[in-house]
Design an enzyme around this catalytic site. Structure first.
Site, mmCIF file in Angstrom:
data_model
loop_
_atom_site.group_PDB
_atom_site.id
_atom_site.type_symbol
_atom_site.label_atom_id
_atom_site.label_comp_id
_atom_site.label_asym_id
_atom_site.label_seq_id
_atom_site.Cartn_x
_atom_site.Cartn_y
_atom_site.Cartn_z
ATOM 1 C CB SER A 153 -0.019 -7.865 -1.492
ATOM 2 O OG SER A 153 -1.181 -8.714 -0.837
ATOM 3 C CE LYS A 167 -4.259 -1.680 -0.182
ATOM 4 N NZ LYS A 167 -5.013 -1.399 -1.316
ATOM 5 C CD GLU A 178 -10.155 4.540 0.260
ATOM 6 O OE1 GLU A 178 -10.061 5.422 0.169
ATOM 7 O OE2 GLU A 178 -9.342 3.397 -0.056
#
Lengths: 393, 259
Positions: A377, A89, A111
């Protein structure tokens, strides 16, 4: 076949910017400036420096020997779990915070579902000294307490989304409303390749560093830039977009999108959008989403909060629609088992999201000589309580 | 002629447009609310098609929509409730909803159903002007329905002119950069914006919405436009007076108009 976004912001028939007039000036500003800013030398220099010295890139490409033996294939793991804050991220939030600064914005909103994107946003806001407000569903706040504490420690304000189903979809609605109410000083850092154009393209570009590194790392380790198969989990689809990006036009490289089946695709408790979804509009984008015949958006379900989204990014809708990408759906139970398999074979505890991609090996058709890259990830620290429950059961 | 145009021909100012969510507070209140608003002297009625993810609406309207959906409201139920409405009132009726609802119902089927029950116009806040031109303009113009577009303080002059060219019925002026139900007073910056748009001499009449909640704000809006739109304040009112709907609607409208 051409898979990048067109001049109108569409991937084939998917994408676009279906936004109320109240967001028009903000989206227009972003649309007209993001490419030019991203190409500036000082932007690139600052971003590359931070990715290297702050985030810890390049992340390793690791040949998973015992896992490869287990599945009788050549499996490489792209270690996005080793990034600062524990997931891919931050590749996107670093890029967007630098963009926001150049747009003269002083207030950042985001968000978050599981809290990974919220933490990555709060982190770069602390780094840049910018105000940070994170919208998070009331239910997610309760089930992801450690990440809420991390965001608060980083100085972010965490605002509970109390509308609708009180999860990621509603947190996104609340963030969009905040942006409508604050049109001048605020930048909205969307965490995935979703939302109105230019977000899907912009986020994919910031995540594309994943496949950029894969190319030279594979070349070094296997002699060829191209693997046979790339697998990644897809909620909104940002880690998958990054892992596919530089291979989109390499038709011989198979792209596999792994979705969350929840309790099972036909159970009514699922997030397998490519199977259950139909064409529609969600969060300003025309894509595949789970909805009723009347166009009401259906609340998804997955054990993994990061895959618990009723749509997929328009790029992925296009890749699946055209047959460029294959989709596999994995249940909660299968993902949990795969998390333990990877942990015991390789000593790596994956995030529940990423565990879905490993579980898909059991359904994938491949040859023993195939080189397969699985995008790992994120790391599993945030999911420890779920894993502990599994061990005790 | 479209009933919206007829109304603007007859009446030049102090036009009051009230929004309510279909299926709220009770599933079958639709007709009663429309007729009570008509009797109370409202000029236009905006019927909200409840939606799961209404990104341009505030919490009051979203909550009323969630309740309406729980009550069982669907587009078929709504069209059915409106089947005989035109034998009872000729007040202009608008539908307000989101593009996904129209798409899933089917654009042609939706427009035909609107025409059949006597709807006069559509407000679809997430339908951008460029998509309208490419995909819907021909169909909507053919249907005779008016499409009502929004403008905000951030909308450029050139864009306002373009929207004025495309719009029918009236232009919905969002009073400030905010979602519905957020503010209770009108600021100087808003007054400047109202005056700026007023001076542009647009071909369409304008109604001001968002933040119009009482007699004072209604009056101010009427100084700069042909009238105003009230939504959240009305929803709040009927959620408090659910049992005595008809009387309370008369009272609400009188207070707004200052009678």
């Amino acid at each position: 076949m051409h898979y990048s976004v067109d001049g109108r912001g569409f991937y084939g028939e998917f994408g676009g910017a279906f936004i109320p007039e109240m967001l028009h000036s903000n989206i227009e500003e972003l649309k007209s400036r993001y490419l030019e800013i991203m190409e500036e030398k000082d932007f690139q220099d600052e971003m590359q420096q931070l990715l290297k010295n702050y985030v810890g890139r390049p992340t390793p490409l690791y040949y998973a020997k015992r896992l490869s033996l287990h599945f009788n294939a050549h499996i490489y793991l792209k270690r996005e779990d080793l990034n600062h804050t524990g997931a891919h991220k931050i590749n996107n939030t670093i890029g967007q915070i630098l963009l926001a600064k150049r747009l003269g914005k002083s207030r950042i909103i985001a968000e978050t579902g599981a809290g990974q994107h919220g933490v990555a946003t709060a982190t770069v806001c602390a780094l840049m000294g910018l105000e940070c407000i994170v919208y998070m569903g009331e239910i997610d706040i309760a089930r992801q307490a450690p990440n809420v504490s991390r965001m608060k420690m980083l100085g972010a304000k965490v605002v509970p989304a109390t509308s609708g189903s009180k999860t990621l979809k509603d947190a996104t609605n609340e963030a969009i409303r905040d942006w409508i109410n604050n049109p001048n000083d605020t930048h909205y850092i969307i965490g995935s390749v979703v939302g109105p154009h230019p977000y899907p393209d912009m986020v994919a570009r910031f995540q594309s560093v994943i496949s950029e590194e894969m190319k030279w790392q594979l070349k070094e380790q296997t002699g060829s830039e191209n693997p046979d198969i790339i697998m990644a989990c897809v909620g909104g689809g940002s880690n998958a977009a990054g892992a596919y990006y530089h291979y989109l036009d390499e038709d011989q490289v198979r792209l596999v999108a792994v979705e969350a089946a929840g309790l099972g695709v036909d159970s009514g408790e699922s997030a397998a959008t490519s199977v259950l979804g139909t064409k529609g509009i969600i969060h300003g984008s025309r894509t595949l989403l789970m909805q009723t015949e009347d166009g009401q958006i259906i609340e998804p379900y997955s054990i993994s909060a990061g895959l618990d989204y009723p749509g997929i990014g328009p790029l992925h809708a296009h890749l699946i629609d055209t047959g460029r990408a294959e989709a596999i759906s994995i249940t909660d139970a299968e993902a949990l088992e795969a998390a333990f398999l990877l942990t015991r074979l390789e000593g790596i505890i994956p995030a529940l999201e990423s565990a879905h991609a490993f579980a898909a090996m059991s359904y994938l058709k491949y040859r023993p000589e195939d080189v397969i890259v699985i995008n790992l990830s994120g790391r599993g620290d945030k999911d420890l309580s779920t894993y502990i429950k599994k061990m005790e059961s | 002629m479209n009933r919206i145009d007829q109304m603007f021909q007859k009446k030049k100012g102090e036009i009051l447009n009230i929004y309510f969510t279909a299926g709220f507070p009770e599933l079958n209140d639709t007709e009663e609310i429309i007729l009570a608003l008509d009797r109370a002297g409202v000029d236009v009625i905006e019927i909200g098609m409840p939606y799961s993810d209404p990104m341009a609406d505030g919490p009051t309207i979203q909550e009323s929509g969630s309740q309406a959906l729980k009550n069982g409201m669907t587009l078929d139920v709504l069209f059915n409730q409106l089947k005989v409405i035109r034998s009872k009132t000729q007040i202009p009726l608008l539908f307000m909803g989101y593009l996904n609802q129209m798409m899933q119902y089917g654009v042609d089927r939706f427009l035909n159903a609107c025409v059949a029950v006597g709807i006069d116009g559509l407000i679809i806040p997430d339908l951008p002007v460029d998509i309208y031109e490419l995909e819907l303009q021909e169909k909507i113009e053919k249907s005779g329905l008016h499409i009502i577009f929004l403008i905000t303080p951030q909308t450029s002059e050139a864009r306002v002119k373009k929207i004025d060219e495309l719009a029918g019925g009236f232009i919905y002026m969002v009073s400030n950069a905010s979602i519905t139900g957020a503010k209770s007073e009108i600021t100087n910056a808003q007054l400047d914006y109202f005056a700026r748009i007023n001076a542009m001499n647009l071909k369409n009449p304008r109604l001001i919405g968002f933040g119009i909640s009482n007699h004072q704000t209604f009056n101010q809006a009427c100084q700069f436009a042909q009238g105003a739109i009230v939504g959240s304040a009305f929803i709040k009112h009927i959620s408090q007076h659910g049992n005595a709907l008809k009387n309370s609607i008369q009272e609400f409208v009188s207070q707004l108009r200052g009678n």
